[in-house]
Design a protein around this motif. Sequence first.
Motif, PDB file in Angstrom:
ATOM      1  N   ASP A  93      35.545  31.614 -42.914  1.00 44.72           N
ATOM      2  CA  ASP A  93      34.518  30.990 -43.752  1.00 44.72           C
ATOM      3  C   ASP A  93      35.023  30.834 -45.179  1.00 44.72           C
ATOM      4  N   VAL A  94      35.654  29.716 -45.461  1.00 46.59           N
ATOM      5  CA  VAL A  94      36.208  29.474 -46.795  1.00 46.59           C
ATOM      6  C   VAL A  94      35.833  28.068 -47.229  1.00 46.59           C
ATOM      7  N   LEU A  95      35.915  27.851 -48.544  1.00 47.61           N
ATOM      8  CA  LEU A  95      35.829  26.509 -49.086  1.00 47.61           C
ATOM      9  C   LEU A  95      37.241  26.071 -49.465  1.00 47.61           C
ATOM     10  N   GLY A  96      37.321  25.033 -50.246  1.00 45.19           N
ATOM     11  CA  GLY A  96      38.603  24.468 -50.631  1.00 45.19           C
ATOM     12  C   GLY A  96      38.497  22.965 -50.594  1.00 45.19           C
ATOM     13  N   GLU A  97      38.825  22.310 -51.688  1.00 44.07           N
ATOM     14  CA  GLU A  97      38.645  20.870 -51.778  1.00 44.07           C
ATOM     15  C   GLU A  97      39.753  20.090 -51.089  1.00 44.07           C
ATOM     16  N   THR A  98      40.823  20.769 -50.677  1.00 38.87           N
ATOM     17  CA  THR A  98      41.867  20.134 -49.885  1.00 38.87           C
ATOM     18  C   THR A  98      42.137  21.008 -48.669  1.00 38.87           C
ATOM     19  N   ARG A  99      42.765  20.413 -47.677  1.00 40.60           N
ATOM     20  CA  ARG A  99      43.088  21.180 -46.476  1.00 40.60           C
ATOM     21  C   ARG A  99      44.036  22.321 -46.799  1.00 40.60           C
ATOM     22  N   GLU A 100      45.034  22.058 -47.636  1.00 36.21           N
ATOM     23  CA  GLU A 100      46.004  23.103 -47.951  1.00 36.21           C
ATOM     24  C   GLU A 100      45.346  24.269 -48.682  1.00 36.21           C
ATOM     25  N   GLU A 101      44.413  23.963 -49.580  1.00 40.56           N
ATOM     26  CA  GLU A 101      43.719  25.020 -50.294  1.00 40.56           C
ATOM     27  C   GLU A 101      42.888  25.860 -49.331  1.00 40.56           C
ATOM     28  N   GLY A 102      42.216  25.202 -48.391  1.00 39.81           N
ATOM     29  CA  GLY A 102      41.415  25.938 -47.417  1.00 39.81           C
ATOM     30  C   GLY A 102      42.270  26.815 -46.530  1.00 39.81           C
ATOM     31  N   LEU A 103      43.390  26.288 -46.037  1.00 41.44           N
ATOM     32  CA  LEU A 103      44.278  27.087 -45.195  1.00 41.44           C
ATOM     33  C   LEU A 103      44.826  28.281 -45.965  1.00 41.44           C
ATOM     34  N   ALA A 104      45.176  28.064 -47.227  1.00 41.09           N
ATOM     35  CA  ALA A 104      45.709  29.165 -48.038  1.00 41.09           C
ATOM     36  C   ALA A 104      44.665  30.250 -48.241  1.00 41.09           C
ATOM     37  N   ARG A 105      43.408  29.866 -48.400  1.00 41.05           N
ATOM     38  CA  ARG A 105      42.360  30.873 -48.596  1.00 41.05           C
ATOM     39  C   ARG A 105      42.152  31.705 -47.334  1.00 41.05           C
ATOM     40  N   VAL A 106      42.245  31.061 -46.172  1.00 37.60           N
ATOM     41  CA  VAL A 106      42.139  31.835 -44.935  1.00 37.60           C
ATOM     42  C   VAL A 106      43.312  32.811 -44.824  1.00 37.60           C
ATOM     43  N   ARG A 107      44.510  32.327 -45.098  1.00 44.04           N
ATOM     44  CA  ARG A 107      45.686  33.196 -45.022  1.00 44.04           C
ATOM     45  C   ARG A 107      45.628  34.354 -46.012  1.00 44.04           C
ATOM     46  N   ALA A 108      44.876  34.175 -47.097  1.00 41.27           N
ATOM     47  CA  ALA A 108      44.774  35.223 -48.123  1.00 41.27           C
ATOM     48  C   ALA A 108      43.727  36.282 -47.782  1.00 41.27           C
ATOM     49  N   ALA A 109      43.090  36.162 -46.625  1.00 38.34           N
ATOM     50  CA  ALA A 109      42.077  37.154 -46.240  1.00 38.34           C
ATOM     51  C   ALA A 109      42.705  38.547 -46.160  1.00 38.34           C
ATOM     52  N   ARG A 110      41.942  39.541 -46.569  1.00 40.62           N
ATOM     53  CA  ARG A 110      42.443  40.913 -46.522  1.00 40.62           C
ATOM     54  C   ARG A 110      42.720  41.321 -45.077  1.00 40.62           C
ATOM     55  N   PRO A 111      43.847  41.987 -44.797  1.00 42.49           N
ATOM     56  CA  PRO A 111      44.169  42.381 -43.417  1.00 42.49           C
ATOM     57  C   PRO A 111      43.064  43.186 -42.750  1.00 42.49           C
ATOM     58  N   GLU A 112      42.415  44.065 -43.511  1.00 38.06           N
ATOM     59  CA  GLU A 112      41.358  44.867 -42.910  1.00 38.06           C
ATOM     60  C   GLU A 112      40.167  44.006 -42.502  1.00 38.06           C
ATOM     61  N   CYS A 113      39.930  42.921 -43.251  1.00 38.42           N
ATOM     62  CA  CYS A 113      38.850  41.995 -42.897  1.00 38.42           C
ATOM     63  C   CYS A 113      39.198  41.245 -41.620  1.00 38.42           C
ATOM     64  N   VAL A 114      40.448  40.781 -41.511  1.00 30.55           N
ATOM     65  CA  VAL A 114      40.883  40.078 -40.308  1.00 30.55           C
ATOM     66  C   VAL A 114      40.738  40.990 -39.088  1.00 30.55           C
ATOM     67  N   ARG A 115      41.185  42.228 -39.214  1.00 29.20           N
ATOM     68  CA  ARG A 115      41.114  43.157 -38.075  1.00 29.20           C
ATOM     69  C   ARG A 115      39.664  43.420 -37.661  1.00 29.20           C
ATOM     70  N   SER A 116      38.809  43.720 -38.639  1.00 28.69           N
ATOM     71  CA  SER A 116      37.428  44.070 -38.308  1.00 28.69           C
ATOM     72  C   SER A 116      36.676  42.884 -37.708  1.00 28.69           C
ATOM     73  N   GLU A 117      36.954  41.678 -38.194  1.00 29.98           N
ATOM     74  CA  GLU A 117      36.258  40.509 -37.678  1.00 29.98           C
ATOM     75  C   GLU A 117      36.730  40.147 -36.273  1.00 29.98           C
ATOM     76  N   LEU A 118      38.022  40.294 -36.003  1.00 31.09           N
ATOM     77  CA  LEU A 118      38.499  40.052 -34.643  1.00 31.09           C
ATOM     78  C   LEU A 118      37.911  41.070 -33.679  1.00 31.09           C
ATOM     79  N   GLU A 119      37.801  42.298 -34.124  1.00 34.52           N
ATOM     80  CA  GLU A 119      37.178  43.324 -33.285  1.00 34.52           C
ATOM     81  C   GLU A 119      35.702  43.014 -33.039  1.00 34.52           C
ATOM     82  N   ARG A 120      35.039  42.481 -34.048  1.00 35.93           N
ATOM     83  CA  ARG A 120      33.619  42.164 -33.889  1.00 35.93           C
ATOM     84  C   ARG A 120      33.409  41.044 -32.883  1.00 35.93           C
ATOM     85  N   VAL A 121      34.164  39.947 -32.997  1.00 36.87           N
ATOM     86  CA  VAL A 121      33.912  38.813 -32.104  1.00 36.87           C
ATOM     87  C   VAL A 121      34.379  39.096 -30.681  1.00 36.87           C
TER      88      VAL A 121
END
Length: 328
Positions: A74-102
């Motif tokens: 769930d990110v914004l970003g006015e360009t595709r590259e900006e949006g992809l970069a924001r997803v990649r910048a997610a904290r590792p602990e957030c990525v782990r917990s969200e994958l475990e949740r879904v």
Amino acid sequence: MLRVHFTSGDFARVRFAPRPSPVAELHAALMMMGAPHEELLFGRWRGRLLRALPRTAEPLADLVPGGTAPRFLDVLGETREEGLARVRAARPECVRSELERVYGAGRRPVPPWIRALHAGSPDAWRVWERAQRAAYETVLAPVWSRVQDLHRAEFARHALVVAEQGLGAALAALAPGFREGVWEWPGTALREVHLAGRGLVLLPTFHWRGGPLLQDLPDRPVVLAYPAGGALPLTGAGGAVGDAGAVGDGHEEALAGVLGRTRAALLRTLTEPRTTTELARCLGVSNATASAHAQALRAAGLLTTTRTGRSVRHAVTPLGALLTSSGS
């Protein structure tokens, strides 16, 4: 029912996203492709895109095993590259917990690449990025200019309502249940969202036809993506899928539909400051008519007027320039 709670400070932090967000719009389109409702109107659109999606896009389905996506997407970003970069910048602990949740703590089989993503593997992130790019080129790239046109018109509509009637009227136009600092969206699952001073970003989406989609992450403004498209899906030709008709004719028609043809033409005429007489001559109307239209656009914050002696000159504001721009 979705209930959004405002503090006094949040009212000064409500804004409408000035441009569409490619990553958010793509996710809305992918969710609509997997949604079971409105099959009569969207069935052909879904079938065509599902047949067109390349195999490299298939891993994206693994991220929504139960129809719920992890929140780090769930990110914004006015360009595709900006949006992809924001997803990649997610904290590792957030990525782990969200994958475990879904994936529900082991209730579903986990694909190997998702396990690798959970572990932070760069190769897994590359799998995700290739899938995103493939899906974008198939689903969103053919209609992106149309999304931009619709977004400009939607932004103009809300800008005029805010200028003429205030923020409360603009919110009520989206969902009428606004009172005592609580904004209610009926027809959705019960959820309480407290802005707590973070503010709110309102983002129209032109693919999703369900209830509002919420991006609620710690220490960030809450983003509410609301359905703003027509009743039919978009195609690259600027119309709708199938034989049911078109949803519009591009940026000029969309802006004219919001402002009126004469006012939209007046804004486009202001490539440089002009007097009322010059505007009247360009538009083929009387000075009084040109002055009345300029006054309405000035009240909406779309142009400014300065007087030098007996002459007045009108110039477009940054907001007006944004609405008339056809840039990407």
